[in-house]
Design an enzyme around this catalytic site. Structure first.
Site, PDB file in Angstrom:
ATOM      1  N   PRO A  11      26.822  87.707  41.436  1.00 27.40           N
ATOM      2  CA  PRO A  11      25.421  87.685  41.840  1.00 27.40           C
ATOM      3  C   PRO A  11      25.203  87.400  43.319  1.00 27.40           C
ATOM      4  O   PRO A  11      25.927  86.604  43.923  1.00 27.40           O
ATOM      5  CB  PRO A  11      24.827  86.556  40.991  1.00 27.40           C
ATOM      6  CG  PRO A  11      25.981  85.745  40.540  1.00 27.40           C
ATOM      7  CD  PRO A  11      27.140  86.690  40.432  1.00 27.40           C
ATOM      8  N   ASN A  12      24.203  88.078  43.829  1.00 26.22           N
ATOM      9  CA  ASN A  12      23.707  87.913  45.204  1.00 26.22           C
ATOM     10  C   ASN A  12      24.621  88.523  46.265  1.00 26.22           C
ATOM     11  O   ASN A  12      24.244  88.584  47.433  1.00 26.22           O
ATOM     12  CB  ASN A  12      23.439  86.431  45.537  1.00 26.22           C
ATOM     13  CG  ASN A  12      22.401  85.831  44.608  1.00 26.22           C
ATOM     14  OD1 ASN A  12      21.297  86.375  44.510  1.00 26.22           O
ATOM     15  ND2 ASN A  12      22.738  84.775  43.902  1.00 26.22           N
ATOM     16  N   ARG A  19      21.593  87.716  53.461  1.00 24.13           N
ATOM     17  CA  ARG A  19      21.299  86.320  53.091  1.00 24.13           C
ATOM     18  C   ARG A  19      22.242  85.384  53.851  1.00 24.13           C
ATOM     19  O   ARG A  19      23.436  85.654  53.982  1.00 24.13           O
ATOM     20  CB  ARG A  19      21.412  86.099  51.587  1.00 24.13           C
ATOM     21  CG  ARG A  19      22.811  86.121  51.069  1.00 24.13           C
ATOM     22  CD  ARG A  19      22.968  85.365  49.754  1.00 24.13           C
ATOM     23  NE  ARG A  19      24.311  85.602  49.267  1.00 24.13           N
ATOM     24  CZ  ARG A  19      24.937  84.824  48.418  1.00 24.13           C
ATOM     25  NH1 ARG A  19      24.344  83.776  47.907  1.00 24.13           N
ATOM     26  NH2 ARG A  19      26.153  85.101  48.037  1.00 24.13           N
ATOM     27  N   TYR A  24      27.664  83.592  55.457  1.00 22.67           N
ATOM     28  CA  TYR A  24      28.389  84.738  54.899  1.00 22.67           C
ATOM     29  C   TYR A  24      28.660  85.862  55.901  1.00 22.67           C
ATOM     30  O   TYR A  24      29.351  86.827  55.552  1.00 22.67           O
ATOM     31  CB  TYR A  24      27.612  85.298  53.691  1.00 22.67           C
ATOM     32  CG  TYR A  24      27.474  84.293  52.569  1.00 22.67           C
ATOM     33  CD1 TYR A  24      28.592  83.845  51.869  1.00 22.67           C
ATOM     34  CD2 TYR A  24      26.230  83.770  52.209  1.00 22.67           C
ATOM     35  CE1 TYR A  24      28.470  82.916  50.844  1.00 22.67           C
ATOM     36  CE2 TYR A  24      26.102  82.845  51.185  1.00 22.67           C
ATOM     37  CZ  TYR A  24      27.222  82.419  50.506  1.00 22.67           C
ATOM     38  OH  TYR A  24      27.117  81.498  49.492  1.00 22.67           O
ATOM     39  N   ASN A  75      35.211  88.244  43.442  1.00 24.68           N
ATOM     40  CA  ASN A  75      34.344  87.208  44.018  1.00 24.68           C
ATOM     41  C   ASN A  75      33.217  87.012  43.019  1.00 24.68           C
ATOM     42  O   ASN A  75      32.255  87.789  43.002  1.00 24.68           O
ATOM     43  CB  ASN A  75      33.794  87.636  45.380  1.00 24.68           C
ATOM     44  CG  ASN A  75      32.946  86.527  46.002  1.00 24.68           C
ATOM     45  OD1 ASN A  75      32.588  85.555  45.328  1.00 24.68           O
ATOM     46  ND2 ASN A  75      32.609  86.686  47.275  1.00 24.68           N
ATOM     47  N   ALA A  78      28.172  82.725  42.380  1.00 22.96           N
ATOM     48  CA  ALA A  78      27.849  81.437  41.748  1.00 22.96           C
ATOM     49  C   ALA A  78      28.449  81.292  40.347  1.00 22.96           C
ATOM     50  O   ALA A  78      28.638  80.168  39.871  1.00 22.96           O
ATOM     51  CB  ALA A  78      26.338  81.256  41.697  1.00 22.96           C
ATOM     52  N   HIS A  81      31.402  78.865  39.485  1.00 25.07           N
ATOM     53  CA  HIS A  81      31.269  77.434  39.206  1.00 25.07           C
ATOM     54  C   HIS A  81      30.686  77.142  37.829  1.00 25.07           C
ATOM     55  O   HIS A  81      30.508  75.980  37.474  1.00 25.07           O
ATOM     56  CB  HIS A  81      30.376  76.794  40.285  1.00 25.07           C
ATOM     57  CG  HIS A  81      30.660  77.320  41.665  1.00 25.07           C
ATOM     58  ND1 HIS A  81      31.874  77.122  42.281  1.00 25.07           N
ATOM     59  CD2 HIS A  81      29.921  78.073  42.533  1.00 25.07           C
ATOM     60  CE1 HIS A  81      31.854  77.709  43.486  1.00 25.07           C
ATOM     61  NE2 HIS A  81      30.682  78.293  43.649  1.00 25.07           N
ATOM     62  N   ASP A  88      37.395  83.341  30.409  1.00 24.07           N
ATOM     63  CA  ASP A  88      38.018  83.822  29.166  1.00 24.07           C
ATOM     64  C   ASP A  88      38.364  85.302  29.257  1.00 24.07           C
ATOM     65  O   ASP A  88      39.430  85.734  28.802  1.00 24.07           O
ATOM     66  CB  ASP A  88      37.077  83.589  27.970  1.00 24.07           C
ATOM     67  CG  ASP A  88      37.027  82.124  27.538  1.00 24.07           C
ATOM     68  OD1 ASP A  88      37.856  81.324  28.040  1.00 24.07           O
ATOM     69  OD2 ASP A  88      36.167  81.784  26.710  1.00 24.07           O
ATOM     70  N   GLU A  99      41.209  85.556  43.437  1.00 26.15           N
ATOM     71  CA  GLU A  99      39.825  85.079  43.596  1.00 26.15           C
ATOM     72  C   GLU A  99      39.501  85.036  45.095  1.00 26.15           C
ATOM     73  O   GLU A  99      40.307  84.539  45.886  1.00 26.15           O
ATOM     74  CB  GLU A  99      39.735  83.678  42.977  1.00 26.15           C
ATOM     75  CG  GLU A  99      38.385  83.019  43.102  1.00 26.15           C
ATOM     76  CD  GLU A  99      38.399  81.605  42.474  1.00 26.15           C
ATOM     77  OE1 GLU A  99      39.395  81.233  41.802  1.00 26.15           O
ATOM     78  OE2 GLU A  99      37.419  80.878  42.690  1.00 26.15           O
ATOM     79  N   HIS A 101      36.487  84.095  48.055  1.00 22.77           N
ATOM     80  CA  HIS A 101      35.195  83.572  48.492  1.00 22.77           C
ATOM     81  C   HIS A 101      35.068  83.788  49.987  1.00 22.77           C
ATOM     82  O   HIS A 101      35.972  83.407  50.748  1.00 22.77           O
ATOM     83  CB  HIS A 101      35.044  82.086  48.149  1.00 22.77           C
ATOM     84  CG  HIS A 101      35.110  81.851  46.684  1.00 22.77           C
ATOM     85  ND1 HIS A 101      34.079  82.195  45.842  1.00 22.77           N
ATOM     86  CD2 HIS A 101      36.100  81.373  45.901  1.00 22.77           C
ATOM     87  CE1 HIS A 101      34.436  81.930  44.606  1.00 22.77           C
ATOM     88  NE2 HIS A 101      35.653  81.437  44.605  1.00 22.77           N
ATOM     89  N   SER A 103      32.900  82.401  52.036  1.00 24.56           N
ATOM     90  CA  SER A 103      32.720  81.110  52.712  1.00 24.56           C
ATOM     91  C   SER A 103      33.798  80.132  52.260  1.00 24.56           C
ATOM     92  O   SER A 103      34.443  80.341  51.228  1.00 24.56           O
ATOM     93  CB  SER A 103      31.340  80.540  52.376  1.00 24.56           C
ATOM     94  OG  SER A 103      31.258  80.214  50.998  1.00 24.56           O
ATOM     95  N   ARG A 108      31.489  72.934  51.541  1.00 26.93           N
ATOM     96  CA  ARG A 108      30.082  73.026  51.135  1.00 26.93           C
ATOM     97  C   ARG A 108      29.765  72.008  50.036  1.00 26.93           C
ATOM     98  O   ARG A 108      30.506  71.061  49.833  1.00 26.93           O
ATOM     99  CB  ARG A 108      29.784  74.476  50.726  1.00 26.93           C
ATOM    100  CG  ARG A 108      30.060  75.454  51.886  1.00 26.93           C
ATOM    101  CD  ARG A 108      29.775  76.891  51.512  1.00 26.93           C
ATOM    102  NE  ARG A 108      28.355  77.080  51.210  1.00 26.93           N
ATOM    103  CZ  ARG A 108      27.864  78.169  50.611  1.00 26.93           C
ATOM    104  NH1 ARG A 108      28.681  79.155  50.249  1.00 26.93           N
ATOM    105  NH2 ARG A 108      26.569  78.270  50.361  1.00 26.93           N
ATOM    106  N   ARG A 112      30.269  73.368  44.437  1.00 31.72           N
ATOM    107  CA  ARG A 112      31.053  74.590  44.720  1.00 31.72           C
ATOM    108  C   ARG A 112      32.556  74.313  44.764  1.00 31.72           C
ATOM    109  O   ARG A 112      33.362  75.222  44.949  1.00 31.72           O
ATOM    110  CB  ARG A 112      30.630  75.206  46.062  1.00 31.72           C
ATOM    111  CG  ARG A 112      29.202  75.698  46.078  1.00 31.72           C
ATOM    112  CD  ARG A 112      28.861  76.397  47.388  1.00 31.72           C
ATOM    113  NE  ARG A 112      27.434  76.380  47.612  1.00 31.72           N
ATOM    114  CZ  ARG A 112      26.572  77.272  47.115  1.00 31.72           C
ATOM    115  NH1 ARG A 112      27.000  78.288  46.401  1.00 31.72           N
ATOM    116  NH2 ARG A 112      25.272  77.157  47.351  1.00 31.72           N
TER     117      ARG A 112
HETATM  118  C1  DQA Z   1      30.693  82.689  47.288  1.00 30.21           C
HETATM  119  C2  DQA Z   1      30.583  81.171  47.184  1.00 30.21           C
HETATM  120  C3  DQA Z   1      29.725  80.755  45.992  1.00 30.21           C
HETATM  121  O1  DQA Z   1      29.635  79.328  45.921  1.00 30.21           O
HETATM  122  C4  DQA Z   1      28.331  81.314  46.142  1.00 30.21           C
HETATM  123  O2  DQA Z   1      27.554  80.993  45.011  1.00 30.21           O
HETATM  124  C5  DQA Z   1      28.319  82.780  46.413  1.00 30.21           C
HETATM  125  C6  DQA Z   1      29.326  83.341  47.306  1.00 30.21           C
HETATM  126  C7  DQA Z   1      31.432  83.137  48.561  1.00 30.21           C
HETATM  127  O3  DQA Z   1      31.817  84.293  48.632  1.00 30.21           O
HETATM  128  O4  DQA Z   1      31.589  82.333  49.500  1.00 30.21           O
HETATM  129  O5  DQA Z   1      27.439  83.493  45.965  1.00 30.21           O
HETATM  130  O6  DQA Z   1      31.427  83.166  46.170  1.00 30.21           O
END
Ligand code: DQA
Length: 148
Positions: A11-12, A19, A24, A75, A78, A81, A88, A99, A101, A103, A108, A112
């Site tokens: 998401p996002n 954003r 980011y 990635n 959110a 977490h 699963d 994995e 990320h 950031s 943070r 997170r």
């Molecule tokens: C993220 C870090 C997560 O905590 C956050 O919710 C994101 C982006 C990152 O790429 O740094 O949406 O996965």
């Protein structure tokens, strides 16, 4: 034949470059996809680059990757977490999982610092900006190089 790798985004991440650029960066997800596609060709990989704001969709894509993909770079945003369901699903996938990320989540908020996905991941790349995706692909290429 190129090896198939799923690059999954939660998401996002569709708002990457818009954003919180101070966290980011300025690159969009489209930029990341373009760079990953070019690198994948160099590495002998083919990628399916996907993003969803829906947890179940990500679970479905992980199921789809079973038996068809050699590796997954993910990635989870959110959902990292919160999502036992994504953890699963990844447990049901046999190949390497990296994995990513953008950031440095450890610099943070404390919520997170915990990642369910890390309980399955073979490698974790945090705080390297969008370059983390390229590092993940390189790692998957290495981990799968001896597979037919
Ligand atoms: C993220 C870090 C997560 O905590 C956050 O919710 C994101 C982006 C990152 O790429 O740094 O949406 O996965």
């Amino acid at each position: 034949m190129p090896k198939l790798v799923y690059v999954l985004n939660g998401p996002n991440l569709n708002l990457l470059g818009q954003r919180q650029p101070e966290i980011y960066g300025d690159e969009t997800l489209g930029d990341v996809e373009r760079d990953c596609t070019a690198l994948a060709a160099e590495l002998g990989l083919e990628i399916r680059f996907l993003q969803s704001n829906w947890e179940g969709q990500i679970v479905d894509w992980i199921h789809e990757a079973r038996g068809t993909a050699e590796g997954i770079a993910i990635n989870p945003g959110a959902f990292t977490h919160t999502s036992v369901a994504i953890l699963d699903a990844l447990h049901a996938f046999e190949g390497p999982v990296i994995e990513v990320h953008v950031s440095n989540v450890h610099k943070r908020e404390s919520f997170r610092h915990r990642s369910y996905v890390s309980l399955r991941a073979d490698g974790i790349i945090v705080g390297c900006g969008t370059q983390g995706y390229a590092l993940a692909l390189r790692r998957i290429a290495l981990l799968t190089k001896d597979r037919p």
